[in-house]
Write a protein that holds these residues in place. Structure first.
Motif, PDB file in Angstrom:
ATOM      1  N   ASP A   1       0.840  -1.201   0.000  1.00 49.33           N
ATOM      2  CA  ASP A   1       0.000   0.000   0.000  1.00 49.33           C
ATOM      3  C   ASP A   1       0.880   1.258   0.000  1.00 49.33           C
ATOM      4  O   ASP A   1       1.747   1.429   0.861  1.00 49.33           O
ATOM      5  N   GLY A   2       0.673   2.116  -0.990  1.00 47.78           N
ATOM      6  CA  GLY A   2       1.427   3.356  -1.090  1.00 47.78           C
ATOM      7  C   GLY A   2       2.756   3.243  -1.807  1.00 47.78           C
ATOM      8  O   GLY A   2       3.460   4.236  -1.962  1.00 47.78           O
ATOM      9  N   ALA A   3       3.100   2.027  -2.242  1.00 49.42           N
ATOM     10  CA  ALA A   3       4.412   1.812  -2.862  1.00 49.42           C
ATOM     11  C   ALA A   3       4.380   2.117  -4.359  1.00 49.42           C
ATOM     12  O   ALA A   3       3.326   2.305  -4.961  1.00 49.42           O
ATOM     13  N   THR A   4       5.559   2.183  -4.920  1.00 53.90           N
ATOM     14  CA  THR A   4       5.722   2.308  -6.368  1.00 53.90           C
ATOM     15  C   THR A   4       6.252   0.981  -6.885  1.00 53.90           C
ATOM     16  O   THR A   4       7.315   0.524  -6.468  1.00 53.90           O
ATOM     17  N   ILE A   5       5.486   0.375  -7.783  1.00 54.10           N
ATOM     18  CA  ILE A   5       5.795  -0.975  -8.246  1.00 54.10           C
ATOM     19  C   ILE A   5       6.036  -0.960  -9.752  1.00 54.10           C
ATOM     20  O   ILE A   5       5.280  -0.349 -10.506  1.00 54.10           O
ATOM     21  N   GLU A   6       7.088  -1.640 -10.153  1.00 54.65           N
ATOM     22  CA  GLU A   6       7.388  -1.784 -11.577  1.00 54.65           C
ATOM     23  C   GLU A   6       7.366  -3.257 -11.944  1.00 54.65           C
ATOM     24  O   GLU A   6       7.936  -4.089 -11.242  1.00 54.65           O
ATOM     25  N   THR A   7       6.714  -3.560 -13.052  1.00 60.90           N
ATOM     26  CA  THR A   7       6.709  -4.926 -13.578  1.00 60.90           C
ATOM     27  C   THR A   7       7.293  -4.893 -14.990  1.00 60.90           C
ATOM     28  O   THR A   7       7.545  -3.828 -15.550  1.00 60.90           O
ATOM     29  N   ILE A   8       7.441  -6.061 -15.556  1.00 55.64           N
ATOM     30  CA  ILE A   8       8.010  -6.133 -16.903  1.00 55.64           C
ATOM     31  C   ILE A   8       7.070  -5.458 -17.908  1.00 55.64           C
ATOM     32  O   ILE A   8       7.533  -4.934 -18.941  1.00 55.64           O
ATOM     33  N   GLU A   9       5.775  -5.431 -17.604  1.00 56.46           N
ATOM     34  CA  GLU A   9       4.805  -4.822 -18.522  1.00 56.46           C
ATOM     35  C   GLU A   9       5.047  -3.328 -18.695  1.00 56.46           C
ATOM     36  O   GLU A   9       4.650  -2.746 -19.709  1.00 56.46           O
ATOM     37  N   GLY A  10       5.687  -2.700 -17.711  1.00 54.86           N
ATOM     38  CA  GLY A  10       5.880  -1.263 -17.784  1.00 54.86           C
ATOM     39  C   GLY A  10       7.238  -0.851 -18.307  1.00 54.86           C
ATOM     40  O   GLY A  10       7.562   0.352 -18.298  1.00 54.86           O
ATOM     41  N   GLN A  11       8.025  -1.803 -18.771  1.00 52.41           N
ATOM     42  CA  GLN A  11       9.388  -1.473 -19.197  1.00 52.41           C
ATOM     43  C   GLN A  11       9.428  -0.891 -20.612  1.00 52.41           C
ATOM     44  O   GLN A  11       9.937   0.194 -20.831  1.00 52.41           O
ATOM     45  N   ALA A  12       8.951  -1.633 -21.560  1.00 49.24           N
ATOM     46  CA  ALA A  12       8.957  -1.148 -22.946  1.00 49.24           C
ATOM     47  C   ALA A  12       7.862  -0.103 -23.129  1.00 49.24           C
ATOM     48  O   ALA A  12       6.706  -0.334 -22.776  1.00 49.24           O
ATOM     49  N   ILE A  13       8.236   1.039 -23.639  1.00 57.72           N
ATOM     50  CA  ILE A  13       7.271   2.111 -23.864  1.00 57.72           C
ATOM     51  C   ILE A  13       6.980   2.203 -25.359  1.00 57.72           C
ATOM     52  O   ILE A  13       7.894   2.378 -26.174  1.00 57.72           O
ATOM     53  N   GLY A  14       5.697   2.087 -25.706  1.00 57.67           N
ATOM     54  CA  GLY A  14       5.320   2.168 -27.116  1.00 57.67           C
ATOM     55  C   GLY A  14       5.958   1.078 -27.958  1.00 57.67           C
ATOM     56  O   GLY A  14       6.262   1.300 -29.140  1.00 57.67           O
ATOM     57  N   GLY A  15       6.175  -0.081 -27.341  1.00 60.73           N
ATOM     58  CA  GLY A  15       6.774  -1.189 -28.087  1.00 60.73           C
ATOM     59  C   GLY A  15       8.282  -1.089 -28.235  1.00 60.73           C
ATOM     60  O   GLY A  15       8.905  -1.953 -28.850  1.00 60.73           O
ATOM     61  N   ARG A  16       8.872  -0.043 -27.702  1.00 60.88           N
ATOM     62  CA  ARG A  16      10.320   0.139 -27.789  1.00 60.88           C
ATOM     63  C   ARG A  16      10.983  -0.505 -26.574  1.00 60.88           C
ATOM     64  O   ARG A  16      10.754  -0.088 -25.441  1.00 60.88           O
ATOM     65  N   LEU A  17      11.797  -1.506 -26.819  1.00 61.10           N
ATOM     66  CA  LEU A  17      12.437  -2.226 -25.733  1.00 61.10           C
ATOM     67  C   LEU A  17      13.443  -1.337 -25.018  1.00 61.10           C
ATOM     68  O   LEU A  17      14.056  -0.446 -25.628  1.00 61.10           O
ATOM     69  N   THR A  18      13.609  -1.593 -23.738  1.00 60.66           N
ATOM     70  CA  THR A  18      14.660  -0.897 -22.991  1.00 60.66           C
ATOM     71  C   THR A  18      16.015  -1.473 -23.416  1.00 60.66           C
ATOM     72  O   THR A  18      16.082  -2.565 -23.996  1.00 60.66           O
ATOM     73  N   PRO A  19      17.105  -0.777 -23.138  1.00 63.29           N
ATOM     74  CA  PRO A  19      18.433  -1.328 -23.465  1.00 63.29           C
ATOM     75  C   PRO A  19      18.666  -2.708 -22.857  1.00 63.29           C
ATOM     76  O   PRO A  19      19.310  -3.556 -23.477  1.00 63.29           O
ATOM     77  N   VAL A  20      18.149  -2.926 -21.662  1.00 61.65           N
ATOM     78  CA  VAL A  20      18.328  -4.242 -21.032  1.00 61.65           C
ATOM     79  C   VAL A  20      17.555  -5.302 -21.809  1.00 61.65           C
ATOM     80  O   VAL A  20      18.088  -6.387 -22.114  1.00 61.65           O
ATOM     81  N   GLN A  21      16.323  -5.022 -22.129  1.00 59.59           N
ATOM     82  CA  GLN A  21      15.527  -5.988 -22.897  1.00 59.59           C
ATOM     83  C   GLN A  21      16.170  -6.267 -24.250  1.00 59.59           C
ATOM     84  O   GLN A  21      16.235  -7.414 -24.698  1.00 59.59           O
ATOM     85  N   GLN A  22      16.625  -5.203 -24.908  1.00 60.69           N
ATOM     86  CA  GLN A  22      17.246  -5.367 -26.221  1.00 60.69           C
ATOM     87  C   GLN A  22      18.504  -6.216 -26.120  1.00 60.69           C
ATOM     88  O   GLN A  22      18.768  -7.075 -26.984  1.00 60.69           O
ATOM     89  N   ALA A  23      19.270  -6.014 -25.064  1.00 63.39           N
ATOM     90  CA  ALA A  23      20.493  -6.796 -24.886  1.00 63.39           C
ATOM     91  C   ALA A  23      20.172  -8.270 -24.651  1.00 63.39           C
ATOM     92  O   ALA A  23      20.899  -9.157 -25.133  1.00 63.39           O
ATOM     93  N   PHE A  24      19.105  -8.546 -23.933  1.00 59.10           N
ATOM     94  CA  PHE A  24      18.709  -9.944 -23.710  1.00 59.10           C
ATOM     95  C   PHE A  24      18.351 -10.603 -25.032  1.00 59.10           C
ATOM     96  O   PHE A  24      18.632 -11.789 -25.245  1.00 59.10           O
ATOM     97  N   VAL A  25      17.720  -9.839 -25.922  1.00 62.57           N
ATOM     98  CA  VAL A  25      17.382 -10.391 -27.237  1.00 62.57           C
ATOM     99  C   VAL A  25      18.656 -10.644 -28.045  1.00 62.57           C
ATOM    100  O   VAL A  25      18.845 -11.729 -28.623  1.00 62.57           O
ATOM    101  N   GLU A  26      19.520  -9.649 -28.064  1.00 65.03           N
ATOM    102  CA  GLU A  26      20.731  -9.762 -28.895  1.00 65.03           C
ATOM    103  C   GLU A  26      21.696 -10.821 -28.375  1.00 65.03           C
ATOM    104  O   GLU A  26      22.379 -11.485 -29.155  1.00 65.03           O
TER     105      GLU A  26
END
Length: 223
Positions: free
Chosen positions: A123-148
């Motif tokens: 309650d009252g916390a700030t939570i991040e999940t994998i769903e909130g990482q890529a914005i507009g379908g653009r992978l984060t550098p970490v996600q992109q590196a995992f793919v590459e």
């Protein structure tokens, strides 16, 4: 007949014991006072905290940048609420006992096993999940590196690992291999993708590796 020197020695020893016991008493009293103050502080904090349950209760937190609310039972874990109430199924239920790391999310920027955290505690916390990482379908550098770097096989544990690496790079943008392995120590990838996960994390940080096998061998034997 006591020798003067012996008498003096005995007297000093007696005074020394008395002084010691007196000092010990003061120390114990101080410790007791400090303990009482700590207990009083804990009780005051408990009084300030909002009680939850026994029925459903409302909790609210910021989920991937969006403020959300839900009514949850005090026994429900954060993982259950994320998956069933908000459809954030990237965090997986693996061992359900805080061991495999598949349920990892970021709470206040810190990797947390969502299966081990009650939803009411968020309650009252700030939570991040994998769903909130890529914005507009653009992978984060970490996600992109995992793919590459092919840092996954079945992908079951990948969301949690990506978030742990993300948290690491926010604190230490240029980690070494040891730091990456430490950040990922709470994850069990049964596919055996750990070497490529390390390679991906280093790639995302800008550290170039000659090959995946270089990381596999800890840099001791290049292929």
């Amino acid at each position: 007949m006591n020798h003067p020197a012996s008498f003096s020695s005995s007297r000093d020893a007696s005074l020394s014991r008395r002084s010691f016991l007196k000092g010990l008493g003061v120390t114990a009293a101080t410790a007791a006072a400090n303990g009482a103050e700590a207990l009083a502080a804990d009780l005051a904090q408990a009084d300030r905290e909002r009680p939850f349950g026994p029925g459903e209760t409302a909790v609210g937190f910021v989920l991937d940048g969006v403020r959300v609310q839900a009514r949850v039972e005090p026994r429900e874990t954060l993982l259950e609420v994320l998956r069933t109430r908000f459809g954030h199924t990237g965090a997986k239920e693996g061992c359900d006992r805080g061991t495999c790391g598949a349920c990892t999310v970021l709470v206040g920027g810190t990797p947390v096993y969502a299966c081990m955290m009650l939803a009411v505690a968020a309650d009252g916390a700030t939570i991040e999940t994998i769903e909130g990482q890529a914005i507009g379908g653009r992978l984060t550098p970490v996600q992109q590196a995992f793919v590459e770097k092919d840092g996954l096989q079945c992908g079951f544990c990948t969301p949690g690992v990506v978030l742990s690496v993300t948290a690491l790079l926010r604190k230490d943008p240029r980690p070494n291999e040891e730091a990456v392995r430490g950040a990922c120590a709470g994850h069990v990838c049964r596919c055996g993708s750990h070497p490529r996960i390390v390679a991906a994390a280093l790639e995302a940080s800008g550290v170039k590796t000659a090959s995946q096998m270089e990381v596999v061998s800890g840099g001791r034997h290049h292929v």
